[in-house]
Design an enzyme around this catalytic site. Structure first.
Site, PDB file in Angstrom:
ATOM      1  N   GLU A 184      11.757   4.621  -7.023  1.00 53.66           N
ATOM      2  CA  GLU A 184      10.621   5.593  -6.827  1.00 53.66           C
ATOM      3  C   GLU A 184      10.768   6.720  -7.615  1.00 53.66           C
ATOM      4  O   GLU A 184      11.682   7.562  -6.968  1.00 53.66           O
ATOM      5  CB  GLU A 184      10.557   5.499  -5.324  1.00 53.66           C
ATOM      6  CG  GLU A 184      10.526   4.203  -4.510  1.00 53.66           C
ATOM      7  CD  GLU A 184       9.053   3.606  -4.302  1.00 53.66           C
ATOM      8  OE1 GLU A 184       8.062   4.303  -5.044  1.00 53.66           O
ATOM      9  OE2 GLU A 184       8.754   2.758  -3.519  1.00 53.66           O
ATOM     10  N   HIS A 187       8.185   2.637  -9.816  1.00 55.30           N
ATOM     11  CA  HIS A 187       7.155   2.707  -8.679  1.00 55.30           C
ATOM     12  C   HIS A 187       7.097   4.501  -8.426  1.00 55.30           C
ATOM     13  O   HIS A 187       7.716   5.085  -8.987  1.00 55.30           O
ATOM     14  CB  HIS A 187       7.697   2.045  -7.348  1.00 55.30           C
ATOM     15  CG  HIS A 187       7.276   0.761  -7.538  1.00 55.30           C
ATOM     16  ND1 HIS A 187       6.350  -0.047  -6.710  1.00 55.30           N
ATOM     17  CD2 HIS A 187       8.010  -0.307  -7.960  1.00 55.30           C
ATOM     18  CE1 HIS A 187       6.454  -1.146  -7.004  1.00 55.30           C
ATOM     19  NE2 HIS A 187       7.449  -1.515  -7.683  1.00 55.30           N
ATOM     20  N   HIS A 247       2.770  -2.796  -9.146  1.00 61.94           N
ATOM     21  CA  HIS A 247       1.266  -3.073  -8.715  1.00 61.94           C
ATOM     22  C   HIS A 247       0.271  -3.347  -9.705  1.00 61.94           C
ATOM     23  O   HIS A 247       1.118  -3.734 -10.927  1.00 61.94           O
ATOM     24  CB  HIS A 247       0.901  -1.693  -7.938  1.00 61.94           C
ATOM     25  CG  HIS A 247       1.819  -1.234  -6.866  1.00 61.94           C
ATOM     26  ND1 HIS A 247       1.826  -1.959  -5.646  1.00 61.94           N
ATOM     27  CD2 HIS A 247       2.852  -0.147  -6.822  1.00 61.94           C
ATOM     28  CE1 HIS A 247       2.770  -1.185  -4.972  1.00 61.94           C
ATOM     29  NE2 HIS A 247       3.419  -0.377  -5.330  1.00 61.94           N
TER      30      HIS A 247
END
Length: 292
Positions: free
Chosen positions: A256, A178, A80
């Site tokens: 993640e 992430h 992001h």
């Protein structure tokens, strides 16, 4: 690919990111010669695929216990960008994702008290980069800032970063960092996403990416982190729908590191000690994979 109306903003972003390279190096503690925080540009849509690269040690590069990653090039993808929420038109634009399209990017998630995923991934990436550089690696970052006034890069650019023939050096592997945002009751722990083997997109990297994923999983477990209770199996999830993996021609995983909406995981993610532990585990996984 992006629609015609989106091409110019994306190209401007890529040029802007390259212009910010020096700033990124300073923020990361300086870029040693030959080990810069490179930010790759975009590449044309693929017409053929090549085998996952194996790099030889260059003349003058010596692998030693102190520099086990000498000669290696590692892509770190901090997921992001802090400013994505202010550029909805740009981040919603469709891009190539591996035989289908997806939005350029998303805003990412946050902990319940507002610590953004983009900031978490950036801060882990900074620590990981320093560790890898100290071990002799050259590190390529997919973004050079964590700024509320920047957006992207798009997932297709991130996916192709480090590929043979792409701008910048050809990399040995890529780790996309992430944090998850699951609201499922009791959702806790990390999981490593590896690409499903789908021709012609991931047939060349599915095997080595799976091995990299196992090394990342094992290193995080060894560091005391729990595998996810809500997705995947034993800390590994195999997926077909992620451009970051589908467009890669080098061993690649997306991790993640925890569920940011879980209080236990959030406490680790928001602490400097927790981020150091995550980065140290990822560095150990890179060294283990690279030693094979």
């Amino acid at each position: 690919m992006s629609t015609a109306s989106r091409e110019d903003p994306r190209r401007r972003l890529e040029v802007g990111l390259l212009g910010l390279l020096v700033t990124g190096c300073v923020a990361l503690g300086g870029c040693d010669a030959g080990r810069t925080a490179d930010v790759p540009g975009s590449e044309p849509e693929r017409t053929s695929r090549s085998a996952a690269p194996t790099r030889a040690i260059e003349p003058g590069e010596t692998v030693s216990p102190e520099r086990p990653l000498a000669g290696r090039v590692i892509v770190i993808d901090p997921g992001h960008q802090l400013g994505n929420r202010s550029f909805s038109a740009e981040v919603d634009a469709p891009v190539e994702a591996g035989g289908f399209t997806k939005p350029c990017n998303t805003t990412g998630t946050a902990t319940n008290d507002g610590y953004p995923e983009a900031t978490f991934t950036w801060e882990v990436a900074r620590v990981l980069r320093r560790t890898l550089v100290e071990a002799g690696a050259r590190v390529v970052l997919t973004r050079s800032t964590n700024s509320a006034t920047d957006w992207g890069p798009c997932v297709d650019v991130r996916g192709r970063a480090g590929n043979p023939g792409a701008p910048g050096p050809t990399a040995d592997l890529k780790i996309s960092i992430h944090g998850d945002g699951s609201l499922a009751p009791g959702a806790h722990g990390f999981h490593v996403i590896v690409p499903r083997e789908v021709a012609p997109w991931t047939t060349d990297i599915a095997g080595p990416s799976s091995r990299l994923g196992q090394d990342v999983r094992d290193a995080l477990v060894a560091a005391g982190f729990a595998t996810a209770t809500y997705v995947g199996h034993d800390g590994i999830d195999v997926r077909r729908d992620l451009a970051t993996l589908n467009l890669a021609d080098i061993p690649s995983v997306l991790v993640e590191l925890g569920n940011m909406r879980d209080a236990r995981d959030a406490a680790e993610m928001e602490s400097a000690a927790g981020r150091l532990a995550y980065a140290s585990a990822l560095a150990a996984a890179v060294e283990r994979f690279s030693a094979r």
